[in-house]
Enzyme design. Sequence first.
Site, PDB file in Angstrom:
ATOM      1  CB  SER A  67       4.840  -7.345   5.755  1.00  0.00           C
ATOM      2  OG  SER A  67       3.903  -8.318   5.361  1.00  0.00           O
ATOM      3  CB  CYS A  71      10.422  -0.265   2.746  1.00  0.00           C
ATOM      4  SG  CYS A  71      11.084   0.340   1.206  1.00  0.00           S
ATOM      5  NE  ARG A  87      -3.962  -2.679   4.243  1.00  0.00           N
ATOM      6  CZ  ARG A  87      -2.788  -3.051   4.685  1.00  0.00           C
ATOM      7  NH1 ARG A  87      -1.781  -2.199   4.711  1.00  0.00           N
ATOM      8  NH2 ARG A  87      -2.604  -4.259   5.146  1.00  0.00           N
ATOM      9  CD  GLU A 147       8.465  -2.856   8.402  1.00  0.00           C
ATOM     10  OE1 GLU A 147       7.785  -3.866   8.182  1.00  0.00           O
ATOM     11  OE2 GLU A 147       8.978  -2.159   7.505  1.00  0.00           O
ATOM     12  CG  PHE A 150      -0.255   0.470   2.489  1.00  0.00           C
ATOM     13  CD1 PHE A 150      -0.170   1.822   2.789  1.00  0.00           C
ATOM     14  CD2 PHE A 150       0.339  -0.431   3.375  1.00  0.00           C
ATOM     15  CE1 PHE A 150       0.482   2.259   3.933  1.00  0.00           C
ATOM     16  CE2 PHE A 150       0.989  -0.009   4.505  1.00  0.00           C
ATOM     17  CZ  PHE A 150       1.063   1.350   4.793  1.00  0.00           C
TER      18      PHE A 150
HETATM   19  P1  NAD Z   1       1.568  -6.584   3.111  1.00  0.00           P
HETATM   20  O1  NAD Z   1       2.596  -7.651   3.183  1.00  0.00           O
HETATM   21  O2  NAD Z   1       0.455  -6.601   4.091  1.00  0.00           O
HETATM   22  O3  NAD Z   1       0.857  -6.607   1.657  1.00  0.00           O
HETATM   23  C1  NAD Z   1       1.596  -6.613   0.468  1.00  0.00           C
HETATM   24  C2  NAD Z   1       0.799  -7.326  -0.615  1.00  0.00           C
HETATM   25  O4  NAD Z   1       0.576  -8.690  -0.218  1.00  0.00           O
HETATM   26  C3  NAD Z   1      -0.571  -6.721  -0.867  1.00  0.00           C
HETATM   27  O5  NAD Z   1      -0.827  -6.720  -2.254  1.00  0.00           O
HETATM   28  C4  NAD Z   1      -1.511  -7.652  -0.128  1.00  0.00           C
HETATM   29  O6  NAD Z   1      -2.799  -7.732  -0.722  1.00  0.00           O
HETATM   30  C5  NAD Z   1      -0.806  -8.992  -0.206  1.00  0.00           C
HETATM   31  N1  NAD Z   1      -1.095  -9.841   0.949  1.00  0.00           N
HETATM   32  C6  NAD Z   1      -1.356  -9.444   2.223  1.00  0.00           C
HETATM   33  N2  NAD Z   1      -1.567 -10.506   3.022  1.00  0.00           N
HETATM   34  C7  NAD Z   1      -1.428 -11.607   2.247  1.00  0.00           C
HETATM   35  C8  NAD Z   1      -1.521 -13.018   2.501  1.00  0.00           C
HETATM   36  N3  NAD Z   1      -1.799 -13.494   3.720  1.00  0.00           N
HETATM   37  N4  NAD Z   1      -1.313 -13.862   1.472  1.00  0.00           N
HETATM   38  C9  NAD Z   1      -1.029 -13.409   0.246  1.00  0.00           C
HETATM   39  N5  NAD Z   1      -0.940 -12.073  -0.049  1.00  0.00           N
HETATM   40  C10 NAD Z   1      -1.127 -11.190   0.935  1.00  0.00           C
HETATM   41  O7  NAD Z   1       2.356  -5.181   3.130  1.00  0.00           O
HETATM   42  P2  NAD Z   1       1.762  -3.717   3.214  1.00  0.00           P
HETATM   43  O8  NAD Z   1       1.209  -3.480   4.572  1.00  0.00           O
HETATM   44  O9  NAD Z   1       0.875  -3.444   2.052  1.00  0.00           O
HETATM   45  O10 NAD Z   1       3.093  -2.852   3.008  1.00  0.00           O
HETATM   46  C11 NAD Z   1       3.958  -2.508   4.043  1.00  0.00           C
HETATM   47  C12 NAD Z   1       5.145  -3.445   4.122  1.00  0.00           C
HETATM   48  O11 NAD Z   1       5.856  -3.448   2.888  1.00  0.00           O
HETATM   49  C13 NAD Z   1       6.179  -3.021   5.160  1.00  0.00           C
HETATM   50  O12 NAD Z   1       6.630  -4.170   5.828  1.00  0.00           O
HETATM   51  C14 NAD Z   1       7.293  -2.385   4.335  1.00  0.00           C
HETATM   52  O13 NAD Z   1       8.558  -2.403   4.932  1.00  0.00           O
HETATM   53  C15 NAD Z   1       7.252  -3.246   3.124  1.00  0.00           C
HETATM   54  N6  NAD Z   1       7.872  -2.593   1.971  1.00  0.00           N
HETATM   55  C16 NAD Z   1       9.075  -3.076   1.546  1.00  0.00           C
HETATM   56  C17 NAD Z   1       9.705  -2.469   0.474  1.00  0.00           C
HETATM   57  C18 NAD Z   1      11.021  -2.991  -0.029  1.00  0.00           C
HETATM   58  O14 NAD Z   1      11.414  -2.646  -1.143  1.00  0.00           O
HETATM   59  N7  NAD Z   1      11.722  -3.808   0.727  1.00  0.00           N
HETATM   60  C19 NAD Z   1       9.109  -1.374  -0.158  1.00  0.00           C
HETATM   61  C20 NAD Z   1       7.869  -0.928   0.306  1.00  0.00           C
HETATM   62  C21 NAD Z   1       7.257  -1.557   1.375  1.00  0.00           C
END
Ligand code: NAD
Length: 499
Positions: free
Chosen positions: A226, A281, A177, A384, A149
């Site tokens: 995440s 991130c 979201r 985090e 998101f």
């Molecule tokens: P999230 O892991 O909740 O969701 C990411 C994606 O996975 C979304 O499209 C979501 O629909 C999907 N998803 C969620 N739960 C799932 C499940 N149980 N099974 C399969 N798919 C699922 O992450 P978020 O809250 O949207 O984003 C924030 C996180 O992303 C933070 O941890 C942040 O550090 C990380 N992030 C990392 C980077 C990087 O390059 N390392 C960049 C941006 C964000």
Amino acid sequence: MQELSHWIDGDHVKGGSGRMADVFNPATGEVQARVPLASKDEVDAAIARAAEAQPKWGATNPQRRARVLMEFVRLLNRDMDKLAEALSREHGKTFPDAKGDVQRGLEVIEFCIGAPHLLKGDFSDSAGPGIDMYSMRQPLGVVAGITPFNFPAMIPMWKMGPALACGNAFILKPSERDPSVPLMLAELLKEAGLPDGILQVVNGDKEAVDAILDNETIQAVGFVGSTPIAQYIYARGCANGKRVQCFGGAKNHMIVMPDADMDQAADALVGAGYGAAGERCMAISVAVPVGDKTADALIEKLVPRIEKLKVGPYTAGDDVDYGPLVTAQAKKRVLGLVNSGVEQGAELVVDGRDFKLQGYENGFFVGPHLFDRVTTDMDIYTQEIFGPVLSTVRAGSYEEALKTAMDNEYGNGTAIFTRDGDTARDFASRINIGMVGVNVPIPVPLAYHTFGGWKKSGFGDLNQHGPDSFKFYTRTKTVTARWPSGLKEGGEFHFKQMD
Ligand code: NAD
């Protein structure tokens, strides 16, 4: 109430699964739209249609594909304000920050316009007698991106730009979201000349993600989100024989040496710790001052800067420093962690728990927090937080500071603030973290370099954008050719050396 759609075969398509999710306005707490959550059948149908469309796109010469992206860049610039406004409305980040989100995605599209050059293969003339050897990079077919998101414009573009430039069809599963901007990007790509079916946006949750991971047509999956979900997607995608790269969560440390310019370090920490409400991130969430004198001086500089931060909705003007968190759950989680920090003995120097914004009492705003004397066993250190909370872990020496950052399970980004070149060089060389800043708090590499973390911040091979992305979205074929045919010389029965 606005009902959002999927984007299939060049058009908006209503959801058919009967399942929907609420999309909030984080500033007011109101539900402003509903997004369909795709079923497995809907995802499979979108992938099947992409597979029909892909061969023609893959056979289109790279320069023509690049021209579509060139026009896309023009349209992104034309609609920059419209995109940023839609982004702020669903995500909550400030308007200038939302423009930055679009801009950093756009820059990767600009990089991808170099596809004709980036896709050039290698050629060895006369590798053997009358033999030439060459390699080419070919598209994988249908590939997918699953995005978080917190950067609803930038990260989808980091994925779709290289994938499309390389000749693949791309399935995007954006965050449920804030799904409006990814749909707007799809509309713009169609306007830019992308053939129908080459980009499909399927909105959804775990069911849609699992359908992508289990679909045999999908050749590669790029994920950002995440760490627990990154690990899950990596394991399931690899078990199904796909090429998978997953970028996960972060806990980014900034080491402040005694010789650092303290004003500069404090300014950097405030921007990197509280910008976008800490929902980046690459946010700095841990300050590691070296020596108590440095720590005391840093805290003294930080407190007035933090107390001056202006927290508000994006509509309140460009001088707002950060907006609300994305959901009520995120707010509850962050405040829960702050309470755990107090209970576990950290010193809460700036307490934002009572923050209220008149007129926006139901919004997901969280005031800024600063902790001092945090230890590495506390929950506020090990987890985090992804909110406006900066923790200070005091270190007795440079080696101790280095070890603290190195022992942390995440390895996305880090920074050191110092005036000493030797210390900076040692730090950059020894640290086990993927992106390093020297007097730069958020060292996000530009489009023509690559972005990726180490340890639990990244799973799989190759980074995002830059030359790595062209490797990730293509496979190499190597041809050994001899003209005229070997028949002239008779058959060969030995494994020949190239002499
Ligand atoms: P999230 O892991 O909740 O969701 C990411 C994606 O996975 C979304 O499209 C979501 O629909 C999907 N998803 C969620 N739960 C799932 C499940 N149980 N099974 C399969 N798919 C699922 O992450 P978020 O809250 O949207 O984003 C924030 C996180 O992303 C933070 O941890 C942040 O550090 C990380 N992030 C990392 C980077 C990087 O390059 N390392 C960049 C941006 C964000």
